[in-house]
Structures are given as structure tokens and as C-alpha cells.
Design an enzyme around this catalytic site. Sequence first.
Site, PDB file in Angstrom:
ATOM      1  N   HIS A 310       8.217  39.377 -47.904  1.00 28.26           N
ATOM      2  CA  HIS A 310       7.288  39.335 -46.683  1.00 28.26           C
ATOM      3  C   HIS A 310       7.059  40.051 -45.326  1.00 28.26           C
ATOM      4  O   HIS A 310       8.374  39.971 -44.614  1.00 28.26           O
ATOM      5  CB  HIS A 310       6.594  38.343 -46.440  1.00 28.26           C
ATOM      6  CG  HIS A 310       5.225  38.111 -46.006  1.00 28.26           C
ATOM      7  ND1 HIS A 310       5.087  37.911 -44.724  1.00 28.26           N
ATOM      8  CD2 HIS A 310       3.908  37.757 -46.822  1.00 28.26           C
ATOM      9  CE1 HIS A 310       3.672  38.206 -44.540  1.00 28.26           C
ATOM     10  NE2 HIS A 310       2.872  37.932 -45.924  1.00 28.26           N
ATOM     11  N   ASP A 368       2.300  34.713 -53.056  1.00 29.98           N
ATOM     12  CA  ASP A 368       1.720  35.645 -54.468  1.00 29.98           C
ATOM     13  C   ASP A 368       2.976  35.332 -56.403  1.00 29.98           C
ATOM     14  O   ASP A 368       2.460  35.629 -57.438  1.00 29.98           O
ATOM     15  CB  ASP A 368       1.786  36.737 -54.588  1.00 29.98           C
ATOM     16  CG  ASP A 368       0.963  37.727 -54.024  1.00 29.98           C
ATOM     17  OD1 ASP A 368      -0.728  37.124 -53.985  1.00 29.98           O
ATOM     18  OD2 ASP A 368       1.097  38.587 -52.787  1.00 29.98           O
TER      19      ASP A 368
END
Length: 434
Positions: A310, A368
Amino acid sequence: MNHNTNKNTVTIETNSSSMQAPSFQGTMGPDVIDLRSMPQNLGLYSFDPGLIGTATCSSKITFIDGEKGILLHRGYPIEELATHANFTETAYLLLYGELPTLEQYHVFKKDMNTHRLLNEQIRNFFNGFRRDAHPMAILCGTVSALSAFYHDGLNISQPEDRDLSARRLIAKTATIAAWAYKYSIGEPFIYPDEEMSFSENFLHMLFARPGNHYKVNPVLARAIDRILVLHADHEQNASTTTVRLVGSTGSNPYACISAGIAALWGPAHGGANEAALNMLKSIGTRDGIPAFLEKAKDRNSTVRLMGFGHRVYKNFDPRAKILQETCREVIAELGLERDPLLDLAMELEKVATHDEYFIKRGLYPNVDFYSGLILKALGIPENMFTVLFAVARTVGWVSQWKEMIEDPTARIVRPRQLYIGSNRRKFTPIHERG
Ligand code: CMC
């Protein structure tokens, strides 16, 4: 928006001149340096192609501390919202800045539920798409088309219009999303049920069929609701920045959200949950994990471990932590412990989180990775994963769009560039070129 000017200023010097850049202090998080006068004072621009070191706005909506894994909406920790608030309550909080009282909640919910229905003519749009169209394509196009139907609410200088469009967008996006799925499998559209919660109604529109009473499983509705809460907003990510950018030109809100949906679609952003599932399928079995990870670690390969890493979270993604727990609950509720794909995912997570390459770079499972697994376990088809993300993020997009329109200091987003093309040169007519 007012900024708290810090006592600190930063001196920026070139060989010939210098300037004092003021810095602003947020409620939390690092200070920012105001470089807006730099072109005028020094004739220089800052260079930051991925906007890695740039704050593009000030906002009161969401706070992230990537090092500590903190995510707050209007000051409330995501863990508390995911545990105690439902999606509608979270939507109210993001839109209006405060948690609703019980009365405000019921009034808001009732109004939101009536907005779920689409103008009947919007059905015609679906027929224009190929049967096998990706539901994100249908969502992107149809959300944009809403501006052609709901003319009242388009005067964005009026607060009531902004609010009406925001509510319509949150409610109707879910109906369009469910209908996009129904269209792709050739089943009749299921009309929204105003008595159901947001998540129950969404499952109902996805899975009910005329003549076949669909009973919503409350455990699964709760899992969907939690996924929606966790995806509702995430500060100035790529799609939200897109929404603000398009909004800064004065475009109508439906066009802005449609642009956000387009930005979300990419595999580096919201498309990662679908891409993570496809990745698992391509790995096949536990035996395929080592070879796949070697490719993901190879700088000369374009393969990435989808659902890992991320831009902001470098220790852990707090949303992923919550979903990891939900994922295990859903798997247990549905008795899917022996599902080969879920088993593979759990093994991949274990191997990667112990691998030096991923540890050194601060690459952990992101939201996700688990959302894809939960949605798969719930029977939601893969091409709907990013669509569900978009349904949730519409809340964040409209909240951020409203905040931007209501900020008197907001200006059209118009960045500059470092030009590295040809110098000025003389035009040669076509018959004189060699
Ligand atoms: N697999 C393998 N290597 C990776 C990965 C990954 N998923 N992510 C980053 N790296 C490596 C990258 O190669 C680089 O290595 P090196 O330092 O040796 O050059 C280092 O880690 C830093 O990566 P980066 O590309 O500079 O990081 P970024 O902040 O620009 O990218 C990201 C963030 C999310 C786009 C990236 O981690 C990625 O592509 N992840 C996979 C896609 C994904 O899961 N996206 C969903 C993000 S969360 C939900 C959302 O925001 O929508």
C-alpha cells in the site's frame, strides 16, 4: 478552508533568490509546506509525478497514519465503526461530519431507501451493452448517464441540490451495480426493496429471482455491510483525487463519480481484489507458490503479489486486519474450510508475510486481499468485486466532492510539468521533408 499557520516557515533558496514558505499544521499528521507562491517568487515548480510528497487539499473527513496503521473517519477509529455502525450510519457520518441521532438516522435511512429506485427509462441503457460487458463498464457509463435523468439537483452552487445528488448517487449506484450483474447473466432485474437495509437489499437485488423467494442470510448481509463500511472512504487515494479533480472544473456530480469509478477500476487500485482472485487461480495449487513469489520479487518482471502493499500503510492495513477476522468467520459459517482457493490464499498469505522481500519493503496484505476472498465465499462473482468497492466508495467520493465544492479556497486543479521534449524548431513543409 481555514488553515492553522504554524510558527515554522521553510526557507527555499536558489543561487539568486530565496523565499519563506509558511507551513500549516493539521489536527494530526505531518505539517505541510505551502508552495503555492513558489512559481511567482522563485520561478520554480515542485516536481512530484505520483503526488507522493504532495497534499492536494485540506480535509476534515478521513485521517490515516500509515506507519501506525490508523484510519479514522471524522475522528472515529475504523475498528469501532466496523464493529458498531452499519453502512448507512457511516454514510451519514462521512457526509455530515457527525454520527446521527436515532431520529436523524431513521429519517436519513427512509429518504435514502426511496432513492434506490431508478427512472424506468434507465433500464434501456443496459440493452446497449454487450451481454458479456464488464459490470464496471456498465456502472461507469450508467452512473454518468444519471445526469441526463435527474436535472433537479444539478445546480451545484445550491447546498440542497448537492445533498440531493449525493444521496441519489449513494442509493442508485447500488441498484445500477446489481442490475449490471443481472444483465451479464441474463436474469431479470430485481427492483429494490425499501424495507431492507442497504446490504440486505443489495444481496436481494443480486440473488433474488422472480418466483424464487430469496431469504437474505443475516450473517452474510453483515459481512457485506462490514466490507462496505471498510471501503467507504480512504482519504486522497487515486479515485478520490480524480473525483476532486473533475469536480474542480464544476462538472456535475454524476460525471465526477463516473470518473472516480474509472480510476478505481485499475488493478493498482480497486481492481486489485478481482486481480488477486485471478492471481490465485493462475497459481493453482500450494506447489505453485514458490515459483510465483520468485516472479513477484523479480524486478525484471511485471508480476506483483496482488492484494499486498500500500502507498500509505507500511506496517499493516487496519482494514485488512478486520477483514481477516471476518473472512475466517464467513468461511466457518459457510463450511468452506476445505475450499482449495481459500486454502491456497491462506497459505500464500503465510508464506509471503514471512518472506524477507515483503517484510523489508513493508508489504502486507491490504484490504483487497481479504475482501476478494470473502466475496468469493459469499458467491459474488469476481467481476463484481470492484463494483462492490465502487458502491461503498461512492459515499467517500460524494462526501469529498461536497467538501471541495463547499471550500471557498478550492481552485481548478491545473498542475504543471517538467517539459523534456524538443526545443523550439522551424516547421518544414511536408514536400521538403527527406
Ligand atoms: N508485489 C511485489 N512487489 C511489490 C508489491 C507487490 N504487490 N508492491 C510493491 N512492491 C515492491 C516494488 O517493486 C518496490 O520494490 P523496490 O523497492 O525493490 O523497487 C517496493 O515494493 C515499493 O513499491 P512501489 O511500487 O514504490 O509502491 P507504491 O506505493 O508506488 O505502490 C501499490 C503501492 C499498492 C500500487 C503496490 O504495492 C501494488 O501494486 N500492490 C499490488 C496491487 C494492490 O494490491 N493494490 C491495492 C491497494 S489497496 C486498495 C486501494 O487503494 O485500492
